[in-house]
Design a protein around this motif. Structure first.
Motif, short mmCIF file in Angstrom:
data_model
loop_
_atom_site.label_atom_id
_atom_site.label_comp_id
_atom_site.label_asym_id
_atom_site.label_seq_id
_atom_site.Cartn_x
_atom_site.Cartn_y
_atom_site.Cartn_z
N HIS A 115 0.82 -1.22 0.00
CA HIS A 115 0.00 0.00 0.00
C HIS A 115 0.86 1.28 0.00
O HIS A 115 0.54 2.26 -0.66
N HIS A 119 1.08 4.49 -2.62
CA HIS A 119 1.00 5.94 -2.40
C HIS A 119 2.14 6.66 -3.14
O HIS A 119 1.94 7.74 -3.70
N SER A 156 -0.17 9.70 6.10
CA SER A 156 -1.60 9.40 6.01
C SER A 156 -2.14 9.09 7.39
O SER A 156 -1.51 9.39 8.40
N ASP A 373 -6.71 7.16 -0.31
CA ASP A 373 -6.64 5.79 -0.85
C ASP A 373 -7.42 5.63 -2.15
O ASP A 373 -8.55 6.11 -2.28
#
Ligand code: KG4
Ligand code: ZN
Length: 406
Positions: A115, A119, A156, A373
């Motif tokens: 993940h 980003h 984040s 996201d």
């Protein structure tokens, strides 16, 4: 199988079910995001069990919508990319299981994507799409710069990580440079917002209200983090990516955001802001939109709260900036990528850009839609792996604390 280099990306690591079709890691044909924010807002944060259930409900329609929007069918796809971690185990599993089943049925390879790498690729995708030069003074040509060594700040709700991202024979390698020892910056935003009765997620509200307050009203301080012997070799106390050790990291590039949350709480209590303000704001915010004028802001919060919000944001962004630019300088890196939900923040963008110009380095962000996201970033990150033939095997499972780089 198609020949267009089409990758279907699937993302379900937290509270967004997302699917996207991206061509050759460089052109977004569609990006669909089904947000669960409204549901979790009632509880003031993400409820993992509810998240998994909602992902199950949303995954099929979201993938269908992404294909329809891109104007392609399953037969046109070359691969399926899916987030394998870090994130909520149950939530990740929904995306992974669906991706594996779809890939099996269609005879397509699966590419597992971290993940956090996603980003970072949100910025690279954006740069490839626009080929935005903006390189004045750096001595680089636009094309060189797209694959140049970069310092990436992923900031984040779950992460505050600094990585050195280096292109290596078509793929990317990552080295962890710094990270938070406790809360992520977005987590601090969400917790402070909750204390004040602002909705979840708190970032966008704090962003909107902060501009009407005095950023110097409350002098929040970030003390220098010393190397703590008892932490050597241990993982930090964060929710995500627990496996990354901090022993070898320079303490100048370590973050800590749990202290400022406590300082805000103390300020709220000391100034008698606890009673009434939270409830009043919460009531007024139900269905409200962020304020655009000082009058609208004052109708929501008293000046003292606007000043507190503004000072909190000023301090957090100042700390992110100080450590990021110090790391770039120490590493001799001329390009900084800022990404993740907090990268949507307007003060962050203004101040990072101004500092970058002053220091003659480059800073790039994703579009606002790709800051939070999404699945386009997952499909984009998968492209170099697709070219290199790095496919996941049938044993692929969720890794809630998956670390990126070393
Ligand atoms: O990247 P993201 O969607 O999910 C995670 O991987 O965590 O980031 C969500 C986080 C939340 O903490 C939210 O409050 C924060 O990003 N955020 C913002 C803004 N928009 C979202 N923080 C500050 N300013 C914003 N404009
Ligand atoms: Zn994220």
């Amino acid at each position: 199988m198609g020949e267009r280099g089409l990758i279907l990306g699937i993302e379900s690591s937290c509270d967004e079910t997302a699917a996207a079709v991206v061509e050759r890691g460089a052109r977004t044909l569609s990006s669909v995001v089904a947000s669960q924010i409204a549901m979790h807002a009632r509880y003031g944060g993400v409820v993992p069990e509810l998240a998994s259930r909602e992902h199950l409900r949303a995954i099929v329609p979201v993938v269908r919508a992404a294909l329809a929007e891109a104007g392609v069918g399953f037969g046109d796809l070359d691969a399926i990319a899916v987030t394998s971690g870090p994130g909520l185990a149950g939530a990740l599993l929904v995306g992974i299981t669906y991706a594996k089943a779809l890939a099996f049925a269609r005879g397509l390879p699966v590419i597992a994507v971290n993940h956090l790498e996603g980003h970072i690729h949100a910025v690279l995708l954006e740069e490839r799409q626009t080929m935005r030069p903006g390189l004045e003074g750096t001595g680089q040509s636009p094309v060189d710069s797209l694959d140049a060594q970069s310092l990436a700040l992923v900031v984040s709700g779950g992460h505050t990580h600094l990585y050195l991202a280096q292109p290596l024979q078509g793929t990317w390698r990552y080295k962890l440079i710094g990270r938070t020892l406790d809360d992520a910056a977005g987590e601090a935003y969400d917790k402070v917002a909750k204390l004040l009765g602002l909705g979840y997620p708190g970032g966008p509200w704090i962003d909107a209200l902060a501009r009407f307050g005095d950023p110097k009203a409350v002098p929040f301080a970030f003390s220098q983090i010393k190397t703590k012997l008892h932490l050597a070799g241990k993982a930090p106390r964060t929710k995500a990516a627990k496996t990354a050790p901090i022993a070898d990291l320079d303490p100048h590039f370590l973050f800590s955001f749990s202290g400022i949350k406590t300082a805000v709480l103390r300020y709220i209590e000391l100034h008698g802001l606890r009673d009434g303000v939270g409830e009043r704001i919460a009531k007024m915010l139900a269905g409200a939109r962020p304020p655009k004028t000082k009058e609208e802001a004052l109708a929501l919060c008293p000046q003292v709260v606007l000043d507190l919000i503004s000072s909190f944001q000023h301090a957090v962004i100042g700390d992110l900036m100080k450590k990021t630019f110090a790391a770039a300088e120490a590493l001799g890196v001329k390009r900084i990528l800022v990404t993740g939900g907090v990268a949507a923040n307007s003060e962050l963008r203004e101040r990072f850009s101004a500092e970058a110009t002053r220091r003659r380095v480059r800073v790039a962000y994703p579009t606002l839609a790709l800051s939070t996201d999404n699945a386009a970033m997952i499909a984009a990150a998968a492209w170099p792996r697709f070219v290199a033939g790095e496919f996941a095997d049938s044993g692929l499972s969720a890794d809630p604390s998956l670390a990126l780089g070393r």
